[in-house]
Write a protein that holds these residues in place. Structure first.
Motif, PDB file in Angstrom:
ATOM      1  N   LYS A 279      21.010  26.629  62.729  1.00 41.71           N
ATOM      2  CA  LYS A 279      19.506  26.519  62.650  1.00 41.71           C
ATOM      3  C   LYS A 279      18.755  25.616  63.748  1.00 41.71           C
ATOM      4  O   LYS A 279      17.804  25.779  64.109  1.00 41.71           O
ATOM      5  N   GLN A 280      19.718  24.713  64.302  1.00 46.92           N
ATOM      6  CA  GLN A 280      19.167  23.743  65.192  1.00 46.92           C
ATOM      7  C   GLN A 280      18.976  24.563  66.670  1.00 46.92           C
ATOM      8  O   GLN A 280      18.021  24.250  67.325  1.00 46.92           O
ATOM      9  N   GLN A 281      20.008  25.494  66.740  1.00 47.44           N
ATOM     10  CA  GLN A 281      19.620  26.209  68.111  1.00 47.44           C
ATOM     11  C   GLN A 281      18.624  27.238  67.881  1.00 47.44           C
ATOM     12  O   GLN A 281      17.775  27.347  68.893  1.00 47.44           O
ATOM     13  N   ILE A 282      18.199  27.682  66.577  1.00 46.77           N
ATOM     14  CA  ILE A 282      17.080  28.394  66.615  1.00 46.77           C
ATOM     15  C   ILE A 282      15.761  27.628  66.767  1.00 46.77           C
ATOM     16  O   ILE A 282      14.787  28.231  67.556  1.00 46.77           O
ATOM     17  N   VAL A 283      15.656  26.517  66.200  1.00 46.15           N
ATOM     18  CA  VAL A 283      14.630  25.495  66.376  1.00 46.15           C
ATOM     19  C   VAL A 283      14.423  25.115  67.839  1.00 46.15           C
ATOM     20  O   VAL A 283      13.190  25.045  68.368  1.00 46.15           O
ATOM     21  N   THR A 284      15.490  24.971  68.522  1.00 49.57           N
ATOM     22  CA  THR A 284      15.421  24.450  69.731  1.00 49.57           C
ATOM     23  C   THR A 284      14.871  25.491  70.625  1.00 49.57           C
ATOM     24  O   THR A 284      13.967  25.541  71.665  1.00 49.57           O
ATOM     25  N   ALA A 285      15.258  26.711  70.433  1.00 45.43           N
ATOM     26  CA  ALA A 285      14.870  27.896  71.303  1.00 45.43           C
ATOM     27  C   ALA A 285      13.352  28.281  70.814  1.00 45.43           C
ATOM     28  O   ALA A 285      12.589  28.723  71.787  1.00 45.43           O
ATOM     29  N   GLN A 286      12.939  27.954  69.771  1.00 49.45           N
ATOM     30  CA  GLN A 286      11.414  28.196  69.193  1.00 49.45           C
ATOM     31  C   GLN A 286      10.595  27.388  70.066  1.00 49.45           C
ATOM     32  O   GLN A 286       9.578  27.436  70.243  1.00 49.45           O
ATOM     33  N   LYS A 287      10.999  26.005  69.971  1.00 49.89           N
ATOM     34  CA  LYS A 287      10.159  24.989  70.651  1.00 49.89           C
ATOM     35  C   LYS A 287      10.087  25.507  72.216  1.00 49.89           C
ATOM     36  O   LYS A 287       8.962  25.163  72.679  1.00 49.89           O
ATOM     37  N   ALA A 288      11.380  25.848  72.822  1.00 51.71           N
ATOM     38  CA  ALA A 288      11.118  26.003  74.251  1.00 51.71           C
ATOM     39  C   ALA A 288      10.219  27.146  74.431  1.00 51.71           C
ATOM     40  O   ALA A 288       9.548  27.221  75.587  1.00 51.71           O
ATOM     41  N   ALA A 289      10.228  28.305  73.563  1.00 50.78           N
ATOM     42  CA  ALA A 289       9.251  29.539  73.847  1.00 50.78           C
ATOM     43  C   ALA A 289       7.800  29.165  73.546  1.00 50.78           C
ATOM     44  O   ALA A 289       6.967  29.506  74.155  1.00 50.78           O
TER      45      ALA A 289
END
Length: 213
Positions: free
Chosen positions: A34-44
């Protein structure tokens, strides 16, 4: 015999966990996933939001209507607080950024009202959020692209949670098949990872309860 039974019971969790892993595999750490998904989401999404955040918004039409309602006033007040907490200010008047925060506040109101069984309140909040979203899209088409960057990963996060609870609800095979059919490949994989994690935990924690197993 007593000692043999006690020894078997003591090692049951590890033994069953190993058997489950051999049968259905071992899923990833869901919290890390989940943390990886959130991090990728913010970066995009962050650059896309930055590009539209300060675009001025005229408070006319539907925007003015929402702003004059009791629920709309509460949402805008919450929006200003949320913005300050994130380090943003709107001293020069309303912008797309402020409208987005207000929409998020209304989304939260709608979700909270729905959970509390306040269906009319949930409907009103959802309708106002929709009005803000529609008007903001007309003013700044890039706003939709920014929202979409958040929506994709968010749907994957929802799929993980849906997977972890699929065996705890009265879900029929037909309902499950229908849900899976409308998921994207990434959502489906996340759903399966969530379901696998739930099975692993239940098998490991209830090894001495035949009915639960």
């Amino acid at each position: 015999v007593r000692q043999a039974v006690a020894d078997r019971t003591a090692s049951a969790t590890a033994r069953v966990t190993n058997d489950v892993a051999k049968t259905i595999g071992t899923g990833p750490d869901l919290e890390a996933m989940k943390q990886q998904i959130v991090t990728a989401q913010k970066a995009a999404a962050t650059p896309l939001y930055d590009a539209v955040r300060d675009i001025p918004v005229p408070m006319t039409g539907n925007l003015n209507f929402v702003a004059q309602t009791p629920m709309g006033k509460k949402a805008l007040a919450t929006a200003l607080t949320m913005a300050k907490n994130d380090g943003y200010g709107f001293q020069n008047g309303p912008t797309i950024g402020l409208i987005d925060y207000a929409k998020q506040a209304l989304d939260d109101m709608a979700a909270a009202a729905a959970r509390a069984g306040k269906n009319n309140e949930a409907r009103q909040a959802a309708n106002m959020a929709r009005l803000l979203r529609t008007e903001a899209d007309k003013i700044a088409p890039g706003y939709k692209a920014a929202r979409d960057a958040f929506a994709g990963p968010a749907q994957v996060l929802d799929a993980i949670d849906a997977g972890t609870s699929v065996f705890t609800k009265g879900t029929t095979p037909t309902q499950l098949a229908s849900s899976l059919n409308i998921m994207t490949a990434s959502e489906k994989d996340a759903f399966i990872q969530g379901a696998r994690s739930y099975v692993e935990s239940q098998m490991g924690n209830a090894v001495n309860d035949a009915l639960s197993l």
